[in-house]
Design a protein around this motif. Sequence first.
Motif, PDB file in Angstrom:
ATOM      1  N   MET A 142       0.857  -1.181   0.000  1.00  0.00           N
ATOM      2  CA  MET A 142       0.000   0.000   0.000  1.00  0.00           C
ATOM      3  C   MET A 142       0.884   1.218   0.000  1.00  0.00           C
ATOM      4  O   MET A 142       1.541   1.502   0.969  1.00  0.00           O
ATOM      5  CB  MET A 142      -0.884  -0.025   1.230  1.00  0.00           C
ATOM      6  CG  MET A 142      -1.264  -1.442   1.625  1.00  0.00           C
ATOM      7  SD  MET A 142      -2.448  -2.121   0.526  1.00  0.00           S
ATOM      8  CE  MET A 142      -1.907  -3.619   0.068  1.00  0.00           C
ATOM      9  N   ALA A 143       1.008   1.756  -1.087  1.00  0.00           N
ATOM     10  CA  ALA A 143       1.968   2.751  -1.251  1.00  0.00           C
ATOM     11  C   ALA A 143       1.503   4.068  -0.775  1.00  0.00           C
ATOM     12  O   ALA A 143       0.388   4.404  -0.891  1.00  0.00           O
ATOM     13  CB  ALA A 143       2.257   2.787  -2.688  1.00  0.00           C
ATOM     14  N   GLU A 144       2.260   5.041  -0.308  1.00  0.00           N
ATOM     15  CA  GLU A 144       1.917   6.351   0.197  1.00  0.00           C
ATOM     16  C   GLU A 144       2.135   7.462  -0.646  1.00  0.00           C
ATOM     17  O   GLU A 144       2.966   7.598  -1.101  1.00  0.00           O
ATOM     18  CB  GLU A 144       2.646   6.638   1.375  1.00  0.00           C
ATOM     19  CG  GLU A 144       3.547   7.702   1.459  1.00  0.00           C
ATOM     20  CD  GLU A 144       3.316   8.798   2.189  1.00  0.00           C
ATOM     21  OE1 GLU A 144       3.842   9.497   2.008  1.00  0.00           O
ATOM     22  OE2 GLU A 144       2.658   8.971   2.744  1.00  0.00           O
ATOM     23  N   ALA A 145       2.474   7.483  -1.614  1.00  0.00           N
ATOM     24  CA  ALA A 145       3.214   7.822  -1.547  1.00  0.00           C
ATOM     25  C   ALA A 145       3.249   7.242  -0.865  1.00  0.00           C
ATOM     26  O   ALA A 145       3.112   7.365  -0.886  1.00  0.00           O
ATOM     27  CB  ALA A 145       3.893   8.498  -1.574  1.00  0.00           C
ATOM     28  N   ALA A 146       2.437   5.756  -0.065  1.00  0.00           N
ATOM     29  CA  ALA A 146       2.475   4.654   0.501  1.00  0.00           C
ATOM     30  C   ALA A 146       2.162   4.505   1.857  1.00  0.00           C
ATOM     31  O   ALA A 146       1.652   5.290   2.366  1.00  0.00           O
ATOM     32  CB  ALA A 146       3.610   4.869   0.379  1.00  0.00           C
ATOM     33  N   LEU A 203      -4.571   7.725  -0.083  1.00  0.00           N
ATOM     34  CA  LEU A 203      -5.276   6.746  -0.914  1.00  0.00           C
ATOM     35  C   LEU A 203      -4.758   6.769  -2.341  1.00  0.00           C
ATOM     36  O   LEU A 203      -4.568   5.721  -2.968  1.00  0.00           O
ATOM     37  CB  LEU A 203      -6.781   7.056  -0.900  1.00  0.00           C
ATOM     38  CG  LEU A 203      -7.686   6.135  -1.712  1.00  0.00           C
ATOM     39  CD1 LEU A 203      -7.868   4.795  -1.010  1.00  0.00           C
ATOM     40  CD2 LEU A 203      -9.050   6.780  -1.946  1.00  0.00           C
ATOM     41  N   ASP A 204      -4.469   7.961  -2.840  1.00  0.00           N
ATOM     42  CA  ASP A 204      -4.063   8.084  -4.239  1.00  0.00           C
ATOM     43  C   ASP A 204      -2.686   7.507  -4.485  1.00  0.00           C
ATOM     44  O   ASP A 204      -2.349   7.164  -5.621  1.00  0.00           O
ATOM     45  CB  ASP A 204      -4.083   9.560  -4.671  1.00  0.00           C
ATOM     46  CG  ASP A 204      -4.638   9.728  -6.070  1.00  0.00           C
ATOM     47  OD1 ASP A 204      -5.810   9.391  -6.281  1.00  0.00           O
ATOM     48  OD2 ASP A 204      -3.891  10.174  -6.949  1.00  0.00           O
ATOM     49  N   GLY A 261      -7.248   1.505  -0.234  1.00  0.00           N
ATOM     50  CA  GLY A 261      -6.753   1.800  -1.575  1.00  0.00           C
ATOM     51  C   GLY A 261      -6.780   0.631  -2.541  1.00  0.00           C
ATOM     52  O   GLY A 261      -7.431   0.700  -3.589  1.00  0.00           O
ATOM     53  N   PRO A 262      -6.108  -0.485  -2.221  1.00  0.00           N
ATOM     54  CA  PRO A 262      -6.121  -1.613  -3.153  1.00  0.00           C
ATOM     55  C   PRO A 262      -7.513  -2.201  -3.369  1.00  0.00           C
ATOM     56  O   PRO A 262      -7.843  -2.612  -4.478  1.00  0.00           O
ATOM     57  CB  PRO A 262      -5.194  -2.631  -2.473  1.00  0.00           C
ATOM     58  CG  PRO A 262      -4.317  -1.819  -1.594  1.00  0.00           C
ATOM     59  CD  PRO A 262      -5.173  -0.692  -1.108  1.00  0.00           C
ATOM     60  N   LEU A 263      -8.317  -2.248  -2.297  1.00  0.00           N
ATOM     61  CA  LEU A 263      -9.673  -2.781  -2.446  1.00  0.00           C
ATOM     62  C   LEU A 263     -10.505  -1.906  -3.375  1.00  0.00           C
ATOM     63  O   LEU A 263     -11.150  -2.395  -4.312  1.00  0.00           O
ATOM     64  CB  LEU A 263     -10.355  -2.868  -1.069  1.00  0.00           C
ATOM     65  CG  LEU A 263      -9.971  -4.042  -0.182  1.00  0.00           C
ATOM     66  CD1 LEU A 263     -10.585  -3.874   1.202  1.00  0.00           C
ATOM     67  CD2 LEU A 263     -10.431  -5.359  -0.791  1.00  0.00           C
ATOM     68  N   TRP A 294     -11.392   6.168 -13.230  1.00  0.00           N
ATOM     69  CA  TRP A 294     -12.215   6.535 -12.077  1.00  0.00           C
ATOM     70  C   TRP A 294     -11.454   6.472 -10.755  1.00  0.00           C
ATOM     71  O   TRP A 294     -11.917   7.031  -9.757  1.00  0.00           O
ATOM     72  CB  TRP A 294     -13.465   5.661 -12.023  1.00  0.00           C
ATOM     73  CG  TRP A 294     -14.489   6.121 -13.015  1.00  0.00           C
ATOM     74  CD1 TRP A 294     -14.700   5.647 -14.272  1.00  0.00           C
ATOM     75  CD2 TRP A 294     -15.424   7.185 -12.820  1.00  0.00           C
ATOM     76  NE1 TRP A 294     -15.714   6.345 -14.881  1.00  0.00           N
ATOM     77  CE2 TRP A 294     -16.182   7.298 -14.017  1.00  0.00           C
ATOM     78  CE3 TRP A 294     -15.709   8.060 -11.766  1.00  0.00           C
ATOM     79  CZ2 TRP A 294     -17.186   8.246 -14.179  1.00  0.00           C
ATOM     80  CZ3 TRP A 294     -16.711   9.004 -11.925  1.00  0.00           C
ATOM     81  CH2 TRP A 294     -17.439   9.086 -13.122  1.00  0.00           C
ATOM     82  N   ILE A 295     -10.272   5.841 -10.723  1.00  0.00           N
ATOM     83  CA  ILE A 295      -9.479   5.895  -9.495  1.00  0.00           C
ATOM     84  C   ILE A 295      -8.985   7.318  -9.253  1.00  0.00           C
ATOM     85  O   ILE A 295      -8.636   7.685  -8.116  1.00  0.00           O
ATOM     86  CB  ILE A 295      -8.291   4.909  -9.517  1.00  0.00           C
ATOM     87  CG1 ILE A 295      -7.258   5.301 -10.574  1.00  0.00           C
ATOM     88  CG2 ILE A 295      -8.767   3.482  -9.722  1.00  0.00           C
ATOM     89  CD1 ILE A 295      -6.019   4.421 -10.581  1.00  0.00           C
TER      90      ILE A 295
END
Length: 558
Positions: free
Chosen positions: A1-5, A71-72, A197-199, A212-213
């Motif tokens: 999960m990246a953050e910029a992760a 999230l982005d 985020g990944p979900l 749409w993300i």
Amino acid sequence: MAEAAPPLAASGPTPPAASDASRPAGSAAGVPPSQRPPQASGAAAASEPLHGLTLLAGTLALSLATFMNVLDSSIANVSIPAIAGDMGVSPSQGTWVITSFGVANAISVPLTGWLTQRFGAVRLFTTSVLLFVLTSWLCGFAPSLELLIVGRVLQGLVAGPMIPLSQTLLLSSYPRAKAGMALALWGVTTLVAPVVGPLLGGWITDNLTWPWIFYINVPVGLFAAAMTWTIYRHRETPTHKRPIDTVGLALLVLWVGSLQLMLDKGKELDWFASTQILTLAIVAVVGFAVFLVWELTDEHPVVDLRLFKGRNFAFGALTLSVAYGLFFGNVVLMPLWLQQWMGYTATNAGMALAPVGVFAIVLTPLVGRKVAVWDPRRMATGAFVVFALVLWLRSQFTPQTDLLHILIPTLIQGAAMAFFFIPLTTITLAGIGPERIAAAAGLSNFTRITAGAMGTSIATTLWEDRATLHHAHLTEALAQGHGVFGQTVEQLQAAGLSHEQALASLNRLIDQQAFTRAADDIFYGSALIFLGLIGLIWFTRRPKAAEGAPAADAGGAH
């Protein structure tokens, strides 16, 4: 999960947005003034805390903006194969969507303090959110990978001030005695985003389309910006002009950009056999050398490199950056492997990675409270041992590994995340005077984010290189028309496939084995490096109890 992760834990005195002249304004009882977290500077610090519904609305607005930002940085991970497919590029080229955001974000973070003093915290934060909305919309409309990367670079640049300023404004909204609770609420938000985020990214990619993300940021960002401006516009911080180190900034962009381009394009252009890669390497090395000299001699450096004279900061920032680069590289690699070679959809890949946040969210408040009591070096050591265990378990993966065995290491990893970020940040910032906390937090964030972007490039490049090697080893003993290979081809042809289709099917199976073994190699190598990093932790001094106290107040902070 990246953050910029994944989120960086703040050890109390974290907001890079605070001015150099900021001074601690107080905190929880029993914490010496010299070790209390700095509040928002100027008027925001002097303002009375918010109350009731206004406080709730302000917390919601700032948390939404932070959530959208974090999230982005993770939502695109599971969408890379879909983006690469639509753009007609390889998945490894598609990872530029992630690294471009990270590098641009890292470059803009050190400018937050100067921009805050020039324009004011509220005005800068609101503008950053609105520009983030605009660049998100541009990313969704990008018709080519090149334009999408340009959009992500712009998005990363404008996102830089959002996270530190959201923390600064949130601290100014709560009574000083409840600063720890404010940071804990803020920190949980930044931990939930990488889980969602990944979900969310997987569901959007499978059920809508990948643009749409980015489009979902538009309503969320507009709402957060409007609410923030409504509540905080009368609490603006004082502004004054300060010189900006334009030469230092230009050199920073030059060497970081050249290094990242070299890492991203190296595999594609056969590394140093390419004049372009050689040129980028020379520019990166020379640019970095000149950057060091300039920043160490300039009166108003954009990055205060003198902080590395401190033992704790030097070894703490180094350990944190290398570990985060390893962590982030593996986080990007997992969904690529699951989707390309294990047959997972984007949604299923997101579900396989989501449990990482369970223990992270549950344990972060505990770590925040205990980091001033326990030795943070022991806590970070435990985290690295768990990371090594998780990666060793992943190094046993095969093409037959089921979802349960993929979920178990992911779930355990959440505990390591909780005991990793907060203690290491506490160590890194320990002993630094309050007038330098802003610069120290900004520099440590810069090195961490840059390392994360580089970790992505290195991991994906090594993955392809090792896969090529394993593919050669798997096929060197095979001879067409003979042995098991010939029998398998005959069986596939008997099942109705043409000779070419049978060969393509076998090649796909060999590729699946090769890329799985390559991923295992990276997981195993990363586990060994995590164990090696434990030695660096113990080059630092244990923070005094007073120095750890802010981190205890800030349990769960980003």
